[in-house]
Design a protein around this motif. Structure first.
Motif, mmCIF file in Angstrom:
data_model
loop_
_atom_site.group_PDB
_atom_site.id
_atom_site.type_symbol
_atom_site.label_atom_id
_atom_site.label_comp_id
_atom_site.label_asym_id
_atom_site.label_seq_id
_atom_site.Cartn_x
_atom_site.Cartn_y
_atom_site.Cartn_z
ATOM 1 N N LEU A 238 0.821 -1.210 0.000
ATOM 2 C CA LEU A 238 0.000 0.000 0.000
ATOM 3 C C LEU A 238 0.856 1.262 0.000
ATOM 4 O O LEU A 238 0.585 2.209 -0.755
ATOM 5 C CB LEU A 238 -0.939 -0.016 1.206
ATOM 6 N N TRP A 239 1.881 1.291 0.830
ATOM 7 C CA TRP A 239 2.771 2.451 0.834
ATOM 8 C C TRP A 239 3.507 2.586 -0.501
ATOM 9 O O TRP A 239 3.651 3.697 -1.034
ATOM 10 C CB TRP A 239 3.793 2.353 1.964
ATOM 11 N N GLY A 240 3.979 1.478 -1.047
ATOM 12 C CA GLY A 240 4.695 1.537 -2.316
ATOM 13 C C GLY A 240 3.829 2.107 -3.427
ATOM 14 O O GLY A 240 4.266 2.966 -4.209
ATOM 15 N N ASP A 241 2.577 1.658 -3.490
ATOM 16 C CA ASP A 241 1.664 2.157 -4.522
ATOM 17 C C ASP A 241 1.341 3.629 -4.289
ATOM 18 O O ASP A 241 1.318 4.432 -5.238
ATOM 19 C CB ASP A 241 0.385 1.324 -4.517
ATOM 20 N N TYR A 242 1.118 3.997 -3.036
ATOM 21 C CA TYR A 242 0.770 5.390 -2.722
ATOM 22 C C TYR A 242 1.908 6.340 -3.123
ATOM 23 O O TYR A 242 1.681 7.376 -3.761
ATOM 24 C CB TYR A 242 0.474 5.523 -1.235
ATOM 25 N N LEU A 243 3.130 6.000 -2.753
ATOM 26 C CA LEU A 243 4.260 6.881 -3.042
ATOM 27 C C LEU A 243 4.537 6.978 -4.542
ATOM 28 O O LEU A 243 4.892 8.054 -5.041
ATOM 29 C CB LEU A 243 5.504 6.396 -2.292
ATOM 30 N N ARG A 244 4.370 5.894 -5.251
ATOM 31 C CA ARG A 244 4.533 5.957 -6.716
ATOM 32 C C ARG A 244 3.538 6.941 -7.324
ATOM 33 O O ARG A 244 3.879 7.726 -8.213
ATOM 34 C CB ARG A 244 4.360 4.568 -7.327
#
Length: 296
Positions: free
Chosen positions: A197-203
């Motif tokens: 979730l964090w990886g997708d959000y930051l991208r």
């Protein structure tokens, strides 16, 4: 009917001996009934070897329908025989964080309006439909197509959330700089990387930061409690934690709310719509969540 009852008993116990004991018949009779049912369908319902018994995909499908059908027959017969016999309780699954944050008051409201509807509530931290016998389930998942009736209750909207103390470190800083100096907290999803979730959000925010570190929790509720008491930044559901945000216990340092692709869906088997209690609860719940969404 005898063959179906025998198959149900064996399928539930995954044992001819256990099934025979439950119905007080011989093991050989159970075996003959199940074999006759398999011959009739032209499909194996059970995989047998020396040490174990397992349901085949066809057996799993049939067992769910047979169990529910026998329950309905018994319920109807009880109602005809004696109007004072209570109806079968509807089995409902609700994810833990939703249950504790928002659903308890909704459940109480429904119970006041429909005291005749009996509900057994179950809660487990799973993504998608739980692998248990249920009548209805609110599930946390991405959109998907399956054999169940699916109603969207709401799409999840997320943003970085933290305690007031941690939020002070964000003053005057761009979000990338702030997050780079903080521990990122995670919620574990079934069969997914812990930092999905964090990886997708930051991208999507155009921010390049490592996301594999930090603590991970089974539920958003535990994650939020840690963020409030011990620090770190969670990627939180701003609607789920609206009360904490309004009270100042959780702070959103940046106006950076997005839908993350996950949502809460109500799922049930199509043949269960014939159950009046399930139909009433489904209609009520869809309306209740529609009113909830209008607040945001």
């Amino acid at each position: 009917m005898n063959a179906l009852r025998a198959f149900e008993a064996v399928g539930k116990h995954l044992s001819f001996t256990g099934g025979a004991a439950a119905l007080s018949v011989s093991q050989s009779a159970m075996s003959r009934h199940v074999a006759a049912l398999e011959d009739l369908l032209g499909q194996r319902l059970l995989d047998r070897d020396a040490n174990r018994l397992a349901l085949t995909p066809a057996g799993q499908e049939l067992l769910a329908v047979v169990t529910k059908s026998f329950e309905r027959i018994e319920q109807t017969m009880n109602t005809i025989r004696d109007d004072s016999v209570p109806t079968r309780a509807m089995r409902l699954h609700v994810p833990p964080t939703l249950l504790h944050q928002l659903f308890m008051p909704m459940l109480a409201e429904f119970h006041r309006e429909h005291p005749e509807v009996r509900i057994d509530v179950f809660s487990a931290n799973v993504t998608g439909f739980p692998d248990t016998e249920l009548d209805m389930a609110i599930v946390y998942d991405r959109p998907n197509v399956d054999d169940k009736i699916t109603d969207l209750l709401w799409m999840v909207r997320v943003a970085p959330l933290c305690s007031p103390i941690v939020a002070k470190a964000a003053e005057g800083k761009p979000m990338a700089e702030f997050l780079a100096g903080q521990e990122l907290l995670h919620v574990k999803l079934d069969l997914q990387p812990r930092d999905l979730l964090w990886g997708d959000y930051l991208r999507r925010q155009g921010i390049a930061l490592p996301t594999h570190g930090g603590l991970a929790f089974d539920t958003g509720l535990a994650e939020a409690r840690y963020a409030v008491t011990s620090g770190g930044v969670m990627l939180g559901d701003v609607d789920m934690f609206a009360a904490e945000i309004a009270a100042g216990g959780l702070i959103a340092p940046y106006d950076a709310v997005i839908e993350d692709g996950y949502g809460y869906y109500l799922k049930l088997h199509p043949d269960d719509l014939a159950d009046p209690a399930i139909s009433v609860f489904r209609s009520w719940l869809i309306g209740r969540f529609a009113n909830f969404r209008e607040r945001f």
